[in-house]
Structure formats: structure tokens, C-alpha cells
Design a protein around this motif. Structure first.
Motif, PDB file in Angstrom:
ATOM      1  N   TYR A  60       1.498   4.266   4.154  1.00 19.92           N
ATOM      2  CA  TYR A  60       1.945   5.259   5.122  1.00 19.92           C
ATOM      3  C   TYR A  60       3.081   6.114   4.577  1.00 19.92           C
ATOM      4  N   SER A  61       3.617   5.717   3.410  1.00 15.98           N
ATOM      5  CA  SER A  61       4.719   6.480   2.843  1.00 15.98           C
ATOM      6  C   SER A  61       4.173   7.739   2.163  1.00 15.98           C
ATOM      7  N   ILE A  62       5.039   8.443   1.435  1.00 18.74           N
ATOM      8  CA  ILE A  62       4.625   9.691   0.769  1.00 18.74           C
ATOM      9  C   ILE A  62       3.401   9.424  -0.093  1.00 18.74           C
ATOM     10  N   SER A  63       2.426  10.268  -0.017  1.00 18.97           N
ATOM     11  CA  SER A  63       1.154  10.054  -0.713  1.00 18.97           C
ATOM     12  C   SER A  63       1.370   9.972  -2.218  1.00 18.97           C
ATOM     13  N   LEU A  64       0.737   8.958  -2.831  1.00 20.53           N
ATOM     14  CA  LEU A  64       0.852   8.815  -4.274  1.00 20.53           C
ATOM     15  C   LEU A  64       0.075   9.897  -5.012  1.00 20.53           C
ATOM     16  N   ALA A  65      -0.754  10.657  -4.290  1.00 21.33           N
ATOM     17  CA  ALA A  65      -1.457  11.769  -4.941  1.00 21.33           C
ATOM     18  C   ALA A  65      -0.480  12.813  -5.449  1.00 21.33           C
ATOM     19  N   ASN A  66       0.712  12.869  -4.838  1.00 20.08           N
ATOM     20  CA  ASN A  66       1.731  13.824  -5.285  1.00 20.08           C
ATOM     21  C   ASN A  66       2.296  13.447  -6.647  1.00 20.08           C
ATOM     22  N   ILE A  70      -3.875   8.635  -9.917  1.00 17.11           N
ATOM     23  CA  ILE A  70      -3.674   7.181  -9.851  1.00 17.11           C
ATOM     24  C   ILE A  70      -2.978   6.718 -11.125  1.00 17.11           C
ATOM     25  N   LEU A  71      -1.817   6.081 -10.965  1.00 14.80           N
ATOM     26  CA  LEU A  71      -1.062   5.560 -12.097  1.00 14.80           C
ATOM     27  C   LEU A  71      -1.014   4.049 -11.991  1.00 14.80           C
ATOM     28  N   SER A  72      -0.950   3.373 -13.122  1.00 14.11           N
ATOM     29  CA  SER A  72      -0.834   1.918 -13.127  1.00 14.11           C
ATOM     30  C   SER A  72       0.541   1.529 -13.627  1.00 14.11           C
ATOM     31  N   CYS A  73       1.045   0.412 -13.096  1.00 13.77           N
ATOM     32  CA  CYS A  73       2.364  -0.077 -13.490  1.00 13.77           C
ATOM     33  C   CYS A  73       2.225  -1.493 -14.022  1.00 13.77           C
ATOM     34  N   PRO A  74       3.185  -1.946 -14.852  1.00 12.19           N
ATOM     35  CA  PRO A  74       3.148  -3.328 -15.357  1.00 12.19           C
ATOM     36  C   PRO A  74       3.245  -4.333 -14.202  1.00 12.19           C
ATOM     37  N   LEU A  75       3.011  -5.601 -14.532  1.00  9.84           N
ATOM     38  CA  LEU A  75       3.063  -6.674 -13.548  1.00  9.84           C
ATOM     39  C   LEU A  75       4.427  -6.696 -12.855  1.00  9.84           C
ATOM     40  N   ASP A  76       4.413  -6.972 -11.552  1.00  6.56           N
ATOM     41  CA  ASP A  76       5.615  -7.058 -10.703  1.00  6.56           C
ATOM     42  C   ASP A  76       6.255  -5.704 -10.423  1.00  6.56           C
ATOM     43  N   GLN A  77       5.724  -4.621 -10.976  1.00  3.02           N
ATOM     44  CA  GLN A  77       6.246  -3.299 -10.674  1.00  3.02           C
ATOM     45  C   GLN A  77       5.269  -2.540  -9.794  1.00  3.02           C
ATOM     46  N   LYS A  78       5.787  -1.561  -9.084  1.00  4.15           N
ATOM     47  CA  LYS A  78       4.954  -0.704  -8.248  1.00  4.15           C
ATOM     48  C   LYS A  78       5.397   0.736  -8.411  1.00  4.15           C
ATOM     49  N   CYS A  84       7.959   8.697  -8.163  1.00  2.94           N
ATOM     50  CA  CYS A  84       6.714   8.701  -8.942  1.00  2.94           C
ATOM     51  C   CYS A  84       6.900   7.977 -10.274  1.00  2.94           C
ATOM     52  N   ALA A  85       7.757   6.935 -10.284  1.00  5.88           N
ATOM     53  CA  ALA A  85       7.975   6.132 -11.482  1.00  5.88           C
ATOM     54  C   ALA A  85       7.811   4.666 -11.112  1.00  5.88           C
ATOM     55  N   CYS A  86       7.513   3.836 -12.093  1.00  5.42           N
ATOM     56  CA  CYS A  86       7.361   2.397 -11.851  1.00  5.42           C
ATOM     57  C   CYS A  86       8.736   1.773 -11.635  1.00  5.42           C
ATOM     58  N   ALA A  87       8.822   0.898 -10.647  1.00  6.60           N
ATOM     59  CA  ALA A  87      10.100   0.257 -10.322  1.00  6.60           C
ATOM     60  C   ALA A  87       9.824  -1.121  -9.738  1.00  6.60           C
ATOM     61  N   TYR A  88      10.898  -1.911  -9.618  1.00  8.67           N
ATOM     62  CA  TYR A  88      10.815  -3.233  -9.007  1.00  8.67           C
ATOM     63  C   TYR A  88      11.312  -3.126  -7.569  1.00  8.67           C
ATOM     64  N   PRO A  89      10.424  -3.074  -6.579  1.00  6.84           N
ATOM     65  CA  PRO A  89      10.875  -2.945  -5.185  1.00  6.84           C
ATOM     66  C   PRO A  89      11.302  -4.289  -4.602  1.00  6.84           C
ATOM     67  N   TYR A  90      12.160  -4.247  -3.601  1.00 10.63           N
ATOM     68  CA  TYR A  90      12.425  -5.425  -2.774  1.00 10.63           C
ATOM     69  C   TYR A  90      11.338  -5.437  -1.700  1.00 10.63           C
ATOM     70  N   GLN A  91      10.518  -6.493  -1.661  1.00 11.84           N
ATOM     71  CA  GLN A  91       9.361  -6.456  -0.793  1.00 11.84           C
ATOM     72  C   GLN A  91       9.147  -7.786  -0.099  1.00 11.84           C
ATOM     73  N   GLY A  92       8.275  -7.770   0.879  1.00 11.22           N
ATOM     74  CA  GLY A  92       7.943  -8.958   1.644  1.00 11.22           C
ATOM     75  C   GLY A  92       6.967  -8.590   2.750  1.00 11.22           C
ATOM     76  N   MET A  93       6.712  -9.556   3.626  1.00 17.55           N
ATOM     77  CA  MET A  93       5.757  -9.352   4.712  1.00 17.55           C
ATOM     78  C   MET A  93       6.518  -9.233   6.032  1.00 17.55           C
ATOM     79  N   LEU A  94       6.234  -8.166   6.764  1.00 18.10           N
ATOM     80  CA  LEU A  94       6.870  -7.897   8.055  1.00 18.10           C
ATOM     81  C   LEU A  94       5.869  -8.236   9.159  1.00 18.10           C
TER      82      LEU A  94
END
Length: 613
Positions: A60-66, A70-78, A84-94
Motif C-alpha cells: 500500500y506504500s509508494i509504488s515500487l514501479a517508480n 522490479i529490483l531484487s535485494c540481497p537476503l534480509d534486505q528489502k 528506491c534502494a535496498c535497506a534493512y527495515p524494522y519489520q514485524g506482523m501487525l
């Protein structure tokens, strides 16, 4: 499907059925999901009804098409939707437990949640991503939440602690459409965990040889210890007739080694509580019910009776009573004895007549605590915790320090209670214990919550929250506001009298003519609730600081002498003791027996021997 459908029905979900024909009116504008039905393979005129699932899986966030495809990131990155760069987000299930909507395709609602998150958590616009919302088997709205760093690839540790504390303690409030929620965070990979230094071959060989030698030594010591243990168990079996003391007849490791506590029979405790009548019930907790008991010699005790679901094994129960019987300090609630028979596990404690500190601060007990009395309560409870940390053998981390676990005796001296969550710290572990997070929201050390590394400084943080309760009389989290954050926000050192906290303070404290040591007390409390454990004082340092505050007021704080608080409430010999704040006698009749509050510091005359059934 046409306009005759109930107009407020926004979503019709007919997935995975055997529907082969659908007639949709030209005015039907609501959401219809037909995924998995034969009609989807027969050329339905509006294919959106068969593709809605794929739409919902998009972020639902800003479209990755911008970001240029389609880009791929290393493991554990998004891929960050913001940079529009690969990063390590703080994430979890809401998990949203009571949303006020069922329409998952309304992107505007989810954009409002994203915006609320980046504004209230201090992030930059577009740095929040919500993905894959759906209603799970518990009928909760479940979605993946990811927070991206505004610059670089990582968040720092303080930022991760802040996010986790806000979401897990629910100090963050979402838009009203989403209602109550809870959040389960995923582990965060800090950059340090990915950094490694190359080792030379010689170093590797040295480490390997040293490790092998250490392992062989440990194996030898283990074999020796097992042999010594078997010899000791054989000796105990010969010398002690009740080595198998469990009611089930199974050996629980030998009779408990008790210091100052004794064994009670089930019939004794049943009689002194009038068959565990409701009239004698003092409270109820996760362990079970607590009863007031009166023995024939008029001694009063509090009896903690385990309910079936919280019963421990015989060995665990034995270890607990051995621990509690070794803890002796005037500012800790003492264990009088135990009962372990007829399928019952009961702990017998000294009776504390004036209830909990929380009851007095809330006005429930009818006791009004002035400022000097609050300082004494802080000092005495700090002494009890310092004893657990530094003088108990082995040291003990309480793990659940809060105002409801601080009891007030007949002279309003504080006693720390309830070691149900306590954790032993052996010499090899001292300083940190890896453990499942336990405690009470509002008092929980944020660093312990994030790292699951328990230290004595976790108790210091909880005690700092109690100190702020003594100033404000408010609960730690009240109407969505966290007292630590409120005090930190309002503090103003230019206000030499109230330090900017006038409106937050308890009126009893605020209206005190001379607030002795208030500024130093507040400063000490804020040091105790620092985010990093290394920035907090030890409990012994807290004790010394509180003693200095009281000493500057001329009050006696020496733990070996009679306290000034006790002197304040002396009565003439033979006169009935009266409570300093309540005009009622302590002496009262219960079940026809006249009983007085007793001196429980060494006042018990029960035999310390473990008696056979």
C-alpha cells in the motif's frame, strides 16, 4: 448482483466455490471476489473480480514501479519505497483485533495508517510499507509492517528500541478505524552482526587447540561432579528419613534445606483459613489465591495457594522454597513455611497489614502518604532490592518490580514481595541472563525487551518507574500516556520548585510546604529509567543517594538503628496501637478471635524443622 443487495454490504467474498455463472448489474459498484470459481475461466466480462487477490498483495506504500521496474535485494534486505534502494527495515506482523471496516481494497484507509505511523514514530514520509492484509482464522486483520531508515541501510539501536517500545507497549495509537492491535517484531540484524575479521591460520589453530583442551577439562569435571552427586544422594538417603518428600512418592531430590521456614500440614492451613473460606481471601494472581490465616497462638500469615494450572514439579517447588527461605531482610516479605501434600502446593508468608503501595497511592486503602513518608518507602524498598542483587547467595533479579509488589507494614515501612518471576544469577552468568521476557507493561526495561538479556539494571529501570509513581501517584501507562515520557517532556530545570511537573504531581506532594530533596529525587528517578542499562545506577548507588536525601533532612537512615518512622508512631506501653493516618484500631475480631498485628521481623516462634507427615 445488482442494486437490491443490502446497500451497506461493501464486500462479497465467494472464493473457492462452484459458481459457473454470474450476472452483474451495471450499477453494482461494490467489491466482489470470485477467485477459484469456474466462472473465472469462462470469460467473465469484468476480470477484476477474479484478480482482486493479486491487487491486495501489492504494497500500500509508494509504488515500487517508480523505482524503475522490479529490483531484487540481497537476503534480509528489502527495497525501500522511499529511496528506491535496498535497506534493512524494522519489520514485524501487525494484528488489528477490532477494525471498524472489512473492505480491504480501500487503499485510502491503509494510506492513513501509513501516514499515522511515520508521523507519530518520527519517520520521514513514504518510509512505511504495509503489505498483504487479510483476515486470519481469529478474525483479526493481519498485515506485514516494515519501517525503512530515512538514510543509509540500517537503523541504530536506540531507534529500534524506540519503535519496539512504542508498538509493543501500545503507546502508539493508530487511526480510530483500526481499533486495538498488537505487534510481533522480527529480529533486527544490526551491522555489527555481519562484520567479521579475517583470522590467520595460526590463530585458528590456537583457538582450536585451546577449545579442545577446555572441552576435555569440562568433560572430566562433569564426570567427577556426577560421581560426587551420586555419592551425596546415597548419603542423604541413608541419613534422612524423608528424602522422598513429594506427596506422589516420587523422589524430588531430597528434603529441602530450609533456613527459618517450616513445613505445615494441609490440615493446619485448612483450619487457620476456616477451610479456605471466601471471607479470608486477600487476592488472586497468576499463581493462585492468597488467603489470610490465623493460628491458635494468634499469629497471622498470608497463604499463597497454587491453582492446578500453575503447579510446579516437586523438584522445582523444592528449589523455590529453598531460595525463599534463604532470603532474610527487613525490607523483603519473609517466607514462614510451606505445605506440600494432598496434591497441594502452598507458600506461607508473613502477613503485611496495610496492603500495597499502589492501593495507598490510588487512595483505595485510605492512607495518605506525605512526601517524607514516600522518601522512606523509596529507600526501604531500594534496600530490599539491593540485598537481592548484591547480598543474596546466589544473587536474585526480581524481574517484576512494581508498586503492587511493594507492601506496607503497620508502620508504613516498605517490604518487597512476590518473587514469582525472580531469576537466579550464578557467578558465571552474573551481569546478564538470556531469558524469555517477563514482567509488567509500563515497568518493563526497554533494553531487556529488545535484547532479552536480563540484568540487575532491569530492576533499576522498574524501580525508577515506581519513583515517578511516588511523585505523580499515576499508573505507568494511563489513558495512553506513559509516565516516563510525560515527565521527560515536561521537565524544566529552570523551575526550581516543581521542575515543570506541577500539573503532573500528586496534589499531596505538590501542596507540601517544603519538598526536601525533590530535585535530587527526580534526577535520580530519571537516571534509573535511562534507555541504556549502562547509563543507570546500581541499586546500592540508588540506596546511597536516597540516604543522602533523607540525611540532609536530618532523618535517621541507618539500617542498623531504629528508624525515625518507627519512632514517630510509638505508643505508650499497654495502649492500643493506632494507625497514624486512619483513626481506627488495629485490634479487631475475626471469627471470634481477637488478634493484633504481630512483629513479623523475627517474631515467629515456629519450629524450623521439616516435620514428617
Amino acid at each position: 448482483m445488482d442494486d437490491s443487495i443490502y446497500p451497506r454490504l461493501k464486500l462479497v467474498d465467494l472464493q473457492e466455490n462452484r459458481i459457473s455463472t454470474v450476472i452483474i448489474g451495471e450499477h453494482y459498484k461494490n467489491t466482489l471476489i470470485l477467485i477459484g470459481n469456474p466462472v473465472c475461466s469462462t470469460g467473465l466480462s469484468n476480470a477484476n473480480y477474479c484478480n482482486l487477490r493479486q491487487q491486495l498483495k501489492q504494497p500500500y506504500s509508494i509504488s515500487l514501479a517508480n523505482c524503475g521496474g522490479i529490483l531484487s535485494c540481497p537476503l534480509d534486505q528489502k527495497l525501500s519505497p522511499q529511496s528506491c534502494a535496498c535497506a534493512y527495515p524494522y519489520q514485524g506482523m501487525l494484528y488489528v483485533r477490532g477494525p471498524l471496516f472489512r473492505e480491504l481494497s480501500n487503499i485510502t484507509i491503509f494510506h492513513s495508517l501509513e501516514k499515522s505511523l511515520w508521523e507519530k514514530l518520527g519517520l520521514t514520509p513514504g518510509s512505511v510499507s504495509l503489505q498483504n492484509p487479510f483476515f486470519n482464522g481469529d478474525d483479526y486483520l493481519q498485515m506485514q509492517l516494515a519501517l525503512f531508515p530515512p538514510t543509509g541501510q540500517y537503523f541504530n539501536r536506540s531507534e529500534v528500541q524506540r519503535f519496539g517500545f512504542s508498538l509493543s507497549n501500545q503507546t502508539y495509537k493508530p487511526p480510530h478505524e483500526f481499533g486495538p492491535y498488537y505487534f510481533i517484531a522480527s529480529p533486527y540484524a544490526f551491522p555489527d552482526s555481519y562484520k567479521g575479521a579475517s583470522l590467520s591460520i595460526g590463530t585458528i589453530i590456537g583457538i582450536t587447540a585451546g577449545s579442545t583442551t577446555l572441552i576435555l577439562c569440562l568433560v572430566g569435571l562433569m564426570v567427577y561432579a556426577i560421581r560426587q552427586k551420586k555419592r551425596a544422594e546415597r548419603a542423604i538417603g541413608i541419613s534422612r528419613p524423608f528424602a522422598s518428600w513429594a506427596s506422589s512418592g516420587k523422589d524430588s531430590g531430597g528434603a529441602p534445606q530450609l533456613k527459618g521456614a517450616r513445613w505445615f500440614s494441609y490440615d493446619e492451613l485448612k483450619k487457620c483459613t476456616n477451610n479456605f473460606s471466601g471471607r479470608n481471601e486477600l487476592g488472586f494472581g497468576g499463581y493462585g489465591k492468597v488467603y489470610r490465616g490465623v493460628f491458635p497462638d494468634r499469629k497471622i500469615v498470608a497463604i499463597k495457594r497454587a491453582q492446578e494450572g500453575s503447579m510446579q514439579g516437586g523438584l522445582e517447588f523444592k528449589n523455590e522454597i529453598e531460595l525463599l527461605s534463604r532470603v532474610h531482610h527487613k525490607n523483603l516479605v519473609s517466607l514462614v513455611g510451606f505445605c506440600f501434600e494432598k496434591g497441594e502446593q502452598m507458600l506461607v508468608y508473613e502477613f503485611i497489614p496495610n496492603g500495597t503501595l499502589r492501593e495507598s497511592l490510588s487512595g483505595k486503602s485510605g492512607i495518605q502518604l506525605d512526601w517524607k513518608r514516600r522518601l522512606r518507602i523509596a529507600l526501604s524498598s531500594a534496600r530490599g532490592l539491593a540485598y537481592l542483587h548484591e547480598l543474596a547467595n546466589p544473587p536474585i533479579i526480581h524481574r517484576d518490580v512494581k508498586s503492587t509488589n511493594i507492601l506496607l507494614d503497620d508502620n508504613l515501612n516498605a517490604k518487597v514481595a512476590d518473587f514469582g518471576l525472580s531469576k537466579l544469577v550464578s557467578d558465571s552468568e552474573k551481569g546478564h541472563v538470556s531469558t524469555q521476557v517477563k514482567g509488567t507493561l509500563g515497568y518493563l526495561d526497554p533494553e531487556y525487551f529488545m535484547t532479552q538479556q536480563l540484568t540487575e539494571k532491569s530492576d533499576v529501570y522498574s524501580f525508577g518507574v515506581v519513583m515517578l509513581e511516588l511523585i505523580t501517584s499515576k499508573q505507568p501507562i494511563e489513558k495512553g500516556k506513559y509516565v516516563v515520557r510525560e515527565v521527560r517532556t515536561l521537565m524544566n530545570n529552570k523551575d526550581e520548585e516543581y521542575y515543570g511537573l506541577r500539573e503532573l504531581m500528586d496534589p499531596v506532594v505538590r501542596n507540601t510546604a517544603n519538598l526536601i530533596g525533590f530535585g535530587r529525587f527526580l534526577e535520580l528517578a530519571m537516571q534509573c529509567v535511562e534507555g541504556l542499562a549502562s547509563d543507570r545506577p546500581t541499586m546500592s548507588e540508588v540506596v546511597k543517594a536516597l540516604e543522602t536525601i533523607l540525611h540532609n533532612d536530618g532523618m535517621i537512615t541507618n539500617s542498623t538503628s531504629a528508624s525515625s518512622s518507627a519512632a514517630n508512631f510509638e505508643v505508650s506501653k499497654g495502649a492500643a496501637a493506632r494507625h497514624p493516618y486512619i483513626d481506627t484500631l488495629f485490634t479487631k475480631k475475626d471469627d471470634g478471635i481477637e488478634s493484633d498485628a504481630f512483629d513479623y521481623s523475627g517474631g515467629y516462634t515456629f519450629s524450623s524443622e521439616v516435620e514428617p507427615k
